[in-house]
Structures are given as structure tokens and as C-alpha cells.
Design an enzyme around this catalytic site. Sequence first.
Site, PDB file in Angstrom:
ATOM      1  N   ASP A  83     -12.879  -2.038  -0.057  1.00  0.00           N
ATOM      2  CA  ASP A  83     -12.550  -3.390  -0.495  1.00  0.00           C
ATOM      3  C   ASP A  83     -13.568  -3.914  -1.504  1.00  0.00           C
ATOM      4  O   ASP A  83     -13.209  -4.594  -2.472  1.00  0.00           O
ATOM      5  CB  ASP A  83     -12.492  -4.342   0.700  1.00  0.00           C
ATOM      6  CG  ASP A  83     -11.235  -4.170   1.534  1.00  0.00           C
ATOM      7  OD1 ASP A  83     -10.232  -3.638   1.002  1.00  0.00           O
ATOM      8  OD2 ASP A  83     -11.241  -4.569   2.708  1.00  0.00           O
ATOM      9  N   LYS A 122     -10.022  -3.848  11.073  1.00  0.00           N
ATOM     10  CA  LYS A 122     -11.150  -3.432  10.241  1.00  0.00           C
ATOM     11  C   LYS A 122     -12.481  -3.403  10.990  1.00  0.00           C
ATOM     12  O   LYS A 122     -13.410  -2.716  10.573  1.00  0.00           O
ATOM     13  CB  LYS A 122     -11.265  -4.336   9.011  1.00  0.00           C
ATOM     14  CG  LYS A 122     -10.120  -4.161   8.023  1.00  0.00           C
ATOM     15  CD  LYS A 122     -10.332  -5.030   6.794  1.00  0.00           C
ATOM     16  CE  LYS A 122      -9.235  -4.811   5.767  1.00  0.00           C
ATOM     17  NZ  LYS A 122      -9.470  -5.600   4.525  1.00  0.00           N
ATOM     18  N   GLY A 162     -13.825 -16.757   5.951  1.00  0.00           N
ATOM     19  CA  GLY A 162     -14.930 -16.104   6.640  1.00  0.00           C
ATOM     20  C   GLY A 162     -14.558 -14.851   7.400  1.00  0.00           C
ATOM     21  O   GLY A 162     -15.317 -14.400   8.261  1.00  0.00           O
ATOM     22  N   SER A 178       0.798  -1.226   0.000  1.00  0.00           N
ATOM     23  CA  SER A 178       0.000   0.000   0.000  1.00  0.00           C
ATOM     24  C   SER A 178       0.834   1.281   0.000  1.00  0.00           C
ATOM     25  O   SER A 178       0.495   2.237  -0.700  1.00  0.00           O
ATOM     26  CB  SER A 178      -0.965   0.003   1.195  1.00  0.00           C
ATOM     27  OG  SER A 178      -1.966  -0.969   1.009  1.00  0.00           O
ATOM     28  N   THR A 194     -14.629 -24.138   9.768  1.00  0.00           N
ATOM     29  CA  THR A 194     -15.576 -24.445  10.838  1.00  0.00           C
ATOM     30  C   THR A 194     -16.884 -23.736  10.541  1.00  0.00           C
ATOM     31  O   THR A 194     -16.985 -22.507  10.671  1.00  0.00           O
ATOM     32  CB  THR A 194     -15.023 -23.986  12.206  1.00  0.00           C
ATOM     33  OG1 THR A 194     -13.717 -24.553  12.403  1.00  0.00           O
ATOM     34  CG2 THR A 194     -15.947 -24.428  13.334  1.00  0.00           C
ATOM     35  N   TYR A 253      -1.881 -11.977  -2.658  1.00  0.00           N
ATOM     36  CA  TYR A 253      -1.104 -11.595  -3.842  1.00  0.00           C
ATOM     37  C   TYR A 253       0.400 -11.768  -3.689  1.00  0.00           C
ATOM     38  O   TYR A 253       1.145 -11.515  -4.643  1.00  0.00           O
ATOM     39  CB  TYR A 253      -1.391 -10.127  -4.192  1.00  0.00           C
ATOM     40  CG  TYR A 253      -1.054  -9.151  -3.085  1.00  0.00           C
ATOM     41  CD1 TYR A 253       0.236  -8.670  -2.914  1.00  0.00           C
ATOM     42  CD2 TYR A 253      -2.027  -8.718  -2.202  1.00  0.00           C
ATOM     43  CE1 TYR A 253       0.559  -7.789  -1.903  1.00  0.00           C
ATOM     44  CE2 TYR A 253      -1.724  -7.814  -1.184  1.00  0.00           C
ATOM     45  CZ  TYR A 253      -0.432  -7.364  -1.036  1.00  0.00           C
ATOM     46  OH  TYR A 253      -0.133  -6.498  -0.023  1.00  0.00           O
TER      47      TYR A 253
END
Length: 262
Positions: free
Chosen positions: A95, A59, A119, A11, A144, A206
Site C-alpha cells: 500500500d 490486514k 486512522g 483487484s 475520536t 475510488y
Amino acid sequence: MLGHPVAHSLSPALHRAAYSALGLDWTYEAVDVTPEQLPGFVAGLDPSWAGLSLTMPLKRAVLALLSSVSPLAEALGVVNTVTFGPAGPVGDNTDVHGLVTALREAGVSSVGAGHVLGGGATAVSAVAALAQLGCASPVVHLRTVSRADVVAGAAARLGVVVEVLRLSDRAWSEADVIVSTLPAGAADVLAGSVVPTCGVLMDVAYDPWPSHLATAWGAAGGVVVDGFEMLLHQAAEQVRLMTGHDAPVAAMRAAGLAARAR
């Protein structure tokens, strides 16, 4: 950029290239900040700050520190971008924009069967991106299944119903579009499950690139989307939000790829 860890991030190269191309005397640094340190860090910012980029594990942790949140970020419960308005820090999610733009550039105009591997926070954004591209019921694969509450709850707030399967269920390998949000190396064990395909795989991990999963997918005849493209386009939207200018995407891509090659 804030997160833990962040030393590997591309970034800074992307944002610095954007500021240089726009003629802005701005700087962008990667700062290692844990969730426990985040409140003090944000409280200590002065008016010279234009914005923050956030990666894991911040986040969701940042939500309690914001004066307002965009409707999308609020529905997802995931913020990766903070700007500073008159009333205080404002949270947003770029995103989803990055995922949608990268998939569209790869030729995806609509999605019928869309699957997400993982997840976490990026998986939540991937579900939203697939929904924006027309997928009525994204399928999420988890190690899970009982830990699906976060992504299922976010999807419900968007008006989307997700189906949850185990990561070992190979249904994902026959989907139209698959987005792997698993950490680097975590999807390697799935490479042997790939069948001959004409679908599209985006692997958001990436670095290193290509991943074993991406290599297997391409060898099976599928289209592979480099996760760098998602990173690039989410950063471009951050630049637009922080500077008020359209992002110089070509300059950012060149700088980011050069930094990854080092």
C-alpha cells in the site's frame, strides 16, 4: 483476494489482466473471509498458491499466521500481501508503494505539510508514504482523537512523530498534500470545508468516483488524485512479488478502469 466484504473489489480485474499480459495461466479470485475464518483458510492452502491479497478487516489479523514479515510491514503492523517461501507465508505491505507512486505520478516530489484523514490500516500506510516523501511530521485527523494509538505507534516505529487533530479541524484543507483514507461516502460532509487551494488531494475511496470531496477540491483549484491509482500501483507491486516479473501497468490500468465503468 481475501476480505470482508470483497465483491466490489477491482483487484481481480487488475491481477487477471497482468497474468494475461505476462502469459501466465494463473487465476485470481475474490473470496469473502472474516478474521475468524482466516486461520483455517490459510492452513488449508496447497502449494499451488502463489500469494494472497488482503483487504480489511484482515490486514492486521493475518500477522499471527505468518512465518516472517518485511521490515516495513512489521513496523506498520499492516500486511496486505502474502507470498509463500520455503519457510512458510511471508507478509508484506504494498500500500505504501501504491500511495507513493500515485502521488509522484501526480507531480508530488516532496511533501512539507502532509495530512491524513482517518486512522485505520490505510491511514497507517499513508503516514509512512508521506514520511517517505519527506514529510517530517504528518498530521492525522480522527473523529475520536483518543483512538490514535495504532497510527501513532506505527509512526513511532518508523521514527516519525504524528500530530493528531479532530476530523472537524479544518487545518487539513490548507495542507500541501492530503490523503483521505475514509470509507466511501464518509468524507462527503467535509466537502463544504474546502477553501481555495493549490494543494493535492488523494481520496483512496475510488468507487463511486469522483467523490464529493474530490469534486469540491478540484473546483477549488486543487489537484485531485484518483484513489484508483493507489490501488493500481499497490497491485502492480503485488504482481511483481508474486510472479517475479515487472507488472504490465498499462494493461492493468485499462482493465481496472473498464471494470469500474461497468
